[in-house]
Write a protein that holds these residues in place. Structure first.
Motif, PDB file in Angstrom:
ATOM      1  N   ASN A  93       4.288  -1.743   8.625  1.00 54.93           N
ATOM      2  CA  ASN A  93       3.751  -2.975   8.556  1.00 54.93           C
ATOM      3  C   ASN A  93       1.980  -1.791   8.378  1.00 54.93           C
ATOM      4  OD1 ASN A  93       2.871  -2.281  10.958  1.00 54.93           O
ATOM      5  ND2 ASN A  93       3.358  -3.705  11.855  1.00 54.93           N
ATOM      6  N   PHE A  94       0.903  -3.141   8.059  1.00 54.23           N
ATOM      7  CA  PHE A  94      -0.434  -2.307   7.968  1.00 54.23           C
ATOM      8  C   PHE A  94      -0.738  -1.312   8.789  1.00 54.23           C
ATOM      9  CE2 PHE A  94      -0.227  -5.459   5.120  1.00 54.23           C
ATOM     10  CZ  PHE A  94      -0.443  -5.146   3.716  1.00 54.23           C
ATOM     11  N   GLU A  95       0.208  -1.923  10.281  1.00 50.45           N
ATOM     12  CA  GLU A  95      -1.232  -0.778  11.833  1.00 50.45           C
ATOM     13  C   GLU A  95      -0.709   0.471  11.413  1.00 50.45           C
ATOM     14  OE1 GLU A  95       0.458  -2.161  15.011  1.00 50.45           O
ATOM     15  OE2 GLU A  95      -0.074  -4.096  14.476  1.00 50.45           O
ATOM     16  N   ILE A  96       0.265   1.284  10.892  1.00 53.62           N
ATOM     17  CA  ILE A  96       0.879   2.427  10.492  1.00 53.62           C
ATOM     18  C   ILE A  96      -0.595   2.926   9.609  1.00 53.62           C
ATOM     19  CG2 ILE A  96       3.502   2.160  10.490  1.00 53.62           C
ATOM     20  CD1 ILE A  96       3.624   2.653   7.576  1.00 53.62           C
ATOM     21  N   LEU A  97      -1.182   2.175   8.887  1.00 54.93           N
ATOM     22  CA  LEU A  97      -2.051   3.016   8.285  1.00 54.93           C
ATOM     23  C   LEU A  97      -3.398   3.347   8.813  1.00 54.93           C
ATOM     24  CD1 LEU A  97      -3.373   0.102   5.358  1.00 54.93           C
ATOM     25  CD2 LEU A  97      -2.094   2.561   4.868  1.00 54.93           C
ATOM     26  N   ASN A  98      -3.209   3.610  10.824  1.00 53.16           N
ATOM     27  CA  ASN A  98      -3.936   4.072  11.117  1.00 53.16           C
ATOM     28  C   ASN A  98      -3.987   5.160  11.749  1.00 53.16           C
ATOM     29  OD1 ASN A  98      -4.798   1.067  11.785  1.00 53.16           O
ATOM     30  ND2 ASN A  98      -3.355   0.516  12.990  1.00 53.16           N
ATOM     31  N   LYS A  99      -2.718   5.916  11.040  1.00 52.13           N
ATOM     32  CA  LYS A  99      -2.648   7.360  10.519  1.00 52.13           C
ATOM     33  C   LYS A  99      -3.263   8.195  10.088  1.00 52.13           C
ATOM     34  CE  LYS A  99       2.857   6.500  11.935  1.00 52.13           C
ATOM     35  NZ  LYS A  99       3.742   7.391  11.910  1.00 52.13           N
ATOM     36  N   ASP A 112       5.442  -4.052   3.270  1.00 52.12           N
ATOM     37  CA  ASP A 112       3.915  -3.098   3.775  1.00 52.12           C
ATOM     38  C   ASP A 112       3.258  -2.173   2.820  1.00 52.12           C
ATOM     39  OD1 ASP A 112       4.350  -6.154   3.524  1.00 52.12           O
ATOM     40  OD2 ASP A 112       3.690  -5.918   5.767  1.00 52.12           O
ATOM     41  N   VAL A 113       4.283  -1.100   3.211  1.00 51.18           N
ATOM     42  CA  VAL A 113       3.681   0.135   3.787  1.00 51.18           C
ATOM     43  C   VAL A 113       4.162   0.977   3.233  1.00 51.18           C
ATOM     44  CG1 VAL A 113       1.237   1.644   4.641  1.00 51.18           C
ATOM     45  CG2 VAL A 113       0.544  -0.604   4.903  1.00 51.18           C
ATOM     46  N   GLN A 159      -8.845   8.308   7.080  1.00 50.02           N
ATOM     47  CA  GLN A 159      -9.822   8.039   6.618  1.00 50.02           C
ATOM     48  C   GLN A 159      -9.517   6.185   5.718  1.00 50.02           C
ATOM     49  OE1 GLN A 159      -8.189  10.496   6.034  1.00 50.02           O
ATOM     50  NE2 GLN A 159      -9.721  12.820   5.329  1.00 50.02           N
ATOM     51  N   VAL A 160      -8.244   5.666   6.466  1.00 47.78           N
ATOM     52  CA  VAL A 160      -8.634   4.492   5.750  1.00 47.78           C
ATOM     53  C   VAL A 160      -8.553   3.515   7.360  1.00 47.78           C
ATOM     54  CG1 VAL A 160      -6.604   2.839   5.199  1.00 47.78           C
ATOM     55  CG2 VAL A 160      -6.792   5.154   4.269  1.00 47.78           C
ATOM     56  N   LYS A 161      -9.133   2.371   6.489  1.00 49.82           N
ATOM     57  CA  LYS A 161      -9.400   1.323   7.742  1.00 49.82           C
ATOM     58  C   LYS A 161      -9.748   0.068   7.454  1.00 49.82           C
ATOM     59  CE  LYS A 161     -13.614   3.591  10.032  1.00 49.82           C
ATOM     60  NZ  LYS A 161     -15.273   3.340   9.995  1.00 49.82           N
ATOM     61  N   THR A 162      -8.559  -1.037   8.422  1.00 48.09           N
ATOM     62  CA  THR A 162      -7.737  -2.167   7.562  1.00 48.09           C
ATOM     63  C   THR A 162      -8.008  -2.932   9.016  1.00 48.09           C
ATOM     64  OG1 THR A 162      -5.980  -1.767   8.821  1.00 48.09           O
ATOM     65  CG2 THR A 162      -6.139  -1.020   6.532  1.00 48.09           C
ATOM     66  N   GLU A 163      -8.597  -4.524   8.549  1.00 46.78           N
ATOM     67  CA  GLU A 163      -8.930  -4.889  10.071  1.00 46.78           C
ATOM     68  C   GLU A 163      -8.285  -7.171   9.109  1.00 46.78           C
ATOM     69  OE1 GLU A 163     -12.033  -6.515  12.250  1.00 46.78           O
ATOM     70  OE2 GLU A 163     -12.835  -5.998  10.892  1.00 46.78           O
ATOM     71  N   PHE A 164      -6.963  -7.626   9.280  1.00 48.79           N
ATOM     72  CA  PHE A 164      -6.749  -9.052   8.743  1.00 48.79           C
ATOM     73  C   PHE A 164      -6.116  -8.696   7.806  1.00 48.79           C
ATOM     74  CE2 PHE A 164     -10.923 -10.189  11.459  1.00 48.79           C
ATOM     75  CZ  PHE A 164     -10.321 -10.425  13.310  1.00 48.79           C
ATOM     76  N   VAL A 175       0.455  -1.175   0.068  1.00 48.34           N
ATOM     77  CA  VAL A 175       0.324   0.255  -0.205  1.00 48.34           C
ATOM     78  C   VAL A 175       0.731   1.157   0.469  1.00 48.34           C
ATOM     79  CG1 VAL A 175      -1.586   2.178   0.849  1.00 48.34           C
ATOM     80  CG2 VAL A 175      -1.906  -0.904   1.139  1.00 48.34           C
ATOM     81  N   PHE A 176       0.300   1.995  -0.581  1.00 46.55           N
ATOM     82  CA  PHE A 176       1.608   3.604  -1.213  1.00 46.55           C
ATOM     83  C   PHE A 176       0.675   4.345  -0.769  1.00 46.55           C
ATOM     84  CE2 PHE A 176       3.819   6.301  -3.700  1.00 46.55           C
ATOM     85  CZ  PHE A 176       3.971   6.951  -3.156  1.00 46.55           C
ATOM     86  N   VAL A 177       0.440   5.401   0.450  1.00 42.86           N
ATOM     87  CA  VAL A 177      -0.108   6.326   0.338  1.00 42.86           C
ATOM     88  C   VAL A 177       0.647   7.738   0.100  1.00 42.86           C
ATOM     89  CG1 VAL A 177      -1.215   7.815   2.120  1.00 42.86           C
ATOM     90  CG2 VAL A 177      -1.354   4.802   2.153  1.00 42.86           C
ATOM     91  N   GLU A 178       0.087   8.699  -0.371  1.00 47.04           N
ATOM     92  CA  GLU A 178       0.373   9.793  -1.075  1.00 47.04           C
ATOM     93  C   GLU A 178      -0.593  11.340   0.277  1.00 47.04           C
ATOM     94  OE1 GLU A 178       2.228  12.202  -3.795  1.00 47.04           O
ATOM     95  OE2 GLU A 178       3.187  10.207  -4.465  1.00 47.04           O
ATOM     96  N   THR A 179      -0.046  11.740   0.499  1.00 45.56           N
ATOM     97  CA  THR A 179      -0.677  12.750   1.910  1.00 45.56           C
ATOM     98  C   THR A 179       0.359  13.781   1.589  1.00 45.56           C
ATOM     99  OG1 THR A 179      -1.380  12.989   3.556  1.00 45.56           O
ATOM    100  CG2 THR A 179       0.513  12.091   3.798  1.00 45.56           C
ATOM    101  N   GLU A 180      -1.207  15.209   1.835  1.00 50.06           N
ATOM    102  CA  GLU A 180       0.175  16.203   2.389  1.00 50.06           C
ATOM    103  C   GLU A 180       0.398  17.239   3.642  1.00 50.06           C
ATOM    104  OE1 GLU A 180      -2.221  19.283   0.050  1.00 50.06           O
ATOM    105  OE2 GLU A 180      -1.686  19.007  -2.205  1.00 50.06           O
TER     106      GLU A 180
END
Length: 572
Positions: free
Chosen positions: A488-494, A512-513, A497-502, A472-477
């Motif tokens: 890992n995918f846990e950093i997507l909690n930052k 991963d991210v 608007q992104v929700k991940t589970e399992f 997963v690649f997130v581009e953000t300002e």
């Protein structure tokens, strides 16, 4: 993009401008247009010394092994007016990890002059930006691939200029039905593609010695291309001619009204290629389980049947291979469903553009394989909600410009029990889009999912594996400058608007991210204070690349994703 010049002109403004370019000729054949453009550009634009954003075309990205889109800031060293191109030096790249040669010959229509320039240089920048806009609009919307073969005694200006301008503005203003506009754009994209192929074959026949069998094969292919161009030309010219267009649209409207009157409820279309009786009976037995009492219509050709179909129709596919030969736009509420083993229900396409184009409130694609190995993109979702269920979506596994599914602002994608592989980027969620993934696996790509700020993403029980770069690649300002978050995918909690589970990641090359701050390219206002950017000795490698790419300028590369009406250097 605020930092470059953009223009929104009326039909009359465009018409006056082009009459100025081609003024003074009673008869100006298509073969003389490029020469006149060269004269006009030489009088109206700066020959060097200005900065511009270069949106690298898909073709060039593929040659340089760069992802598409790639945006760079360049300095114009010299303009070759006769060939409508410029020699540029790269001075900044949007993604600094991408290394490209320093000098390039670039078609002028791929350059957007920046508003900010070096303050020590005197430029007529507004005129330069305006004339490049005129040139870009002309070769994208007005000049057709077959024009170059026109009779030398035929006046292109009186024959085509105003009629094609009116056709463009009628489409832009909604006076032509959306389905017809999409059909026209699809035909023109195909025409440009096969015209380029025609030129390549002709060049090969001229420059190389080939055996008799290969020569016959090339001649046969040229003949087929010529016939297809004639077919497209005839269909386009009906729409180009105002009187014929009016009659055509009237008949089309009457046919649609007749269809509405005759069709009281959604239809069920059964699609099966010619085959043995046993395969027909087996398919019908499976259909009977789904629709025991409903009326059905049997057709052998998927592409043609999709054109006949209407809102809320169902298209049921037997096992087989179905070619999508034009960019297919599905109607609202359509169900496209395969019966049998999805690996044996294959939709493929020879188009190098996109396969499926969605502009609907809702649509379902189920139990099929989309083979997009020849296309630049498997699907674009522009509007509404589209669900892919139990589908396999396949790219070529090689190109850096192939994308799986692109979800634009305001659109929604749902992936359920799907597989995607073989793309550079499997899935792109633009700002303002919504993406839901359940029990889906993405593998053997460079990037699995790329998302931007303000895109809503929900990923549940999914796997990203064997991604050469990141899952997963997130581009953000909304990230401190210079900070890259890899984990890992846990950093997507930052990302709110992104929700991940399992979510699982396995064997992803760089992680991963990646959460990355959006790169900004700004013009350099003190460029000459760091030395003269025009002085540099090119390497042998760069000059060899330039020689290889000089023909690229003649292609005026155009794709559906690049050629939205409000064209922008950062369109994805």
């Amino acid at each position: 993009m605020d930092q470059v010049f953009n223009f929104d002109k009326s039909l009359q403004q465009r018409l006056r401008e082009y009459k100025d370019v081609f003024d003074g000729f009673e008869i100006l054949p298509a073969s003389g247009l490029k020469k006149e453009w060269g004269f006009y550009l030489e009088l109206t634009m700066d020959p060097n010394g200005w900065q511009a954003i270069w949106k690298i075309s898909r073709t060039t990205c593929d040659i340089l092994k760069l992802p598409f889109p790639t945006i760079v800031l360049v300095f114009v060293l010299d303009v070759d007016f006769s060939n409508l191109q410029a020699l540029v030096r790269v001075i900044a790249v949007q993604d600094e990890s991408h290394i490209i040669p320093e000098k390039h010959h670039v078609p002028l229509i791929q350059l957007w002059p920046t508003k900010a320039q070096d303050e020590t240089v005197a430029l007529n920048l507004s005129s330069t930006a305006n004339v490049i806009d005129m040139l870009r609009f002309f070769y994208i919307h007005l000049f057709m691939p077959w024009d170059i073969d026109d009779d030398e005694t035929s006046d292109w200006k009186s024959k085509h200029l105003e009629s094609r301008l009116r056709l463009y503005y009628d489409m832009k203003n909604g006076m032509i039905p959306k389905a017809t506009s999409l059909r026209l754009n699809s035909l023109l994209t195909e025409a440009r593609r096969i015209q380029n192929k025609k030129e390549q074959i002709e060049l090969q026949l001229e420059e190389t010695v080939i055996d008799e069998d290969s020569s016959e094969k090339n001649i046969e292919e040229l003949t087929n291309i010529h016939l297809r161009l004639i077919e497209i030309k005839c269909e386009v010219e009906i729409l180009e001619n105002p009187l014929l267009r009016k009659a055509f649209l009237k008949r089309q409207q009457q046919q649609q009204l007749l269809n509405v009157e005759n069709v009281k409820e959604p239809r069920i279309w059964l699609i099966q290629e010619n085959g043995q009786v046993e395969s027909y009976l087996r398919f019908l037995e499976q259909v009977k389980l789904l629709y025991p009492k409903e009326k059905v219509i049997v057709q052998p050709n998927l592409s043609q049947t999709l054109e006949y179909g209407g809102p809320n129709d169902s298209f049921i596919l037997a096992e087989g291979k179905y070619e999508v030969n034009v960019i297919t736009t599905l109607e609202n509420g359509v169900i496209l469903k395969g019966i049998g083993n999805r690996d044996n229900i294959v939709l493929d396409s020879m188009l190098d553009d996109i396969m499926l184009d969605f502009q609907v409130e809702h649509c379902l694609v189920e139990n099929v394989t989309l083979d997009a190995s020849m296309s630049q993109c498997a699907a674009v979702i522009r509007k509404g909600k589209v669900t892919f269920s139990n589908c396999k979506i396949v790219g070529d596994g090689v190109s850096t410009i192939h994308q799986g599914i692109i979800v634009l602002a305001g659109a929604e994608l749902e992936l359920i029990n799907c597989e995607m592989y073989g793309f550079y980027i499997a899935l792109v969620g633009n700002s303002g889009s919504q993406v839901t993934m359940q029990n889906t696996e993405i593998y053997n790509v460079h990037y699995g999912l790329k998302i931007y700020d303000n895109s809503l993403v929900n990923v549940h029980k999914c796997t990203f594996r064997n991604c050469k770069d990141y899952g997963v690649f997130v581009e953000t300002e909304n990230l401190e400058e210079g900070i890259h978050n890899v984990g890992n995918f846990e950093i997507l909690n930052k990302i709110p608007q992104v929700k991940t589970e399992f979510v699982n990641g396995m064997n992803n090359g760089k992680g991963d991210v990646l959460i990355n701050r959006t790169s900004q390219i700004n013009a350099i206002k003190d460029l000459f204070s760091k030395g003269d950017p025009t002085i540099s000795e090119p390497s042998d490698e760069e000059m060899a690349f330039d020689d290889d790419c000089k023909d690229i300028g003649s292609e005026f590369d155009r794709t559906v994703i690049e050629s939205d009406r409000n064209i922008s250097p950062v369109t994805i």
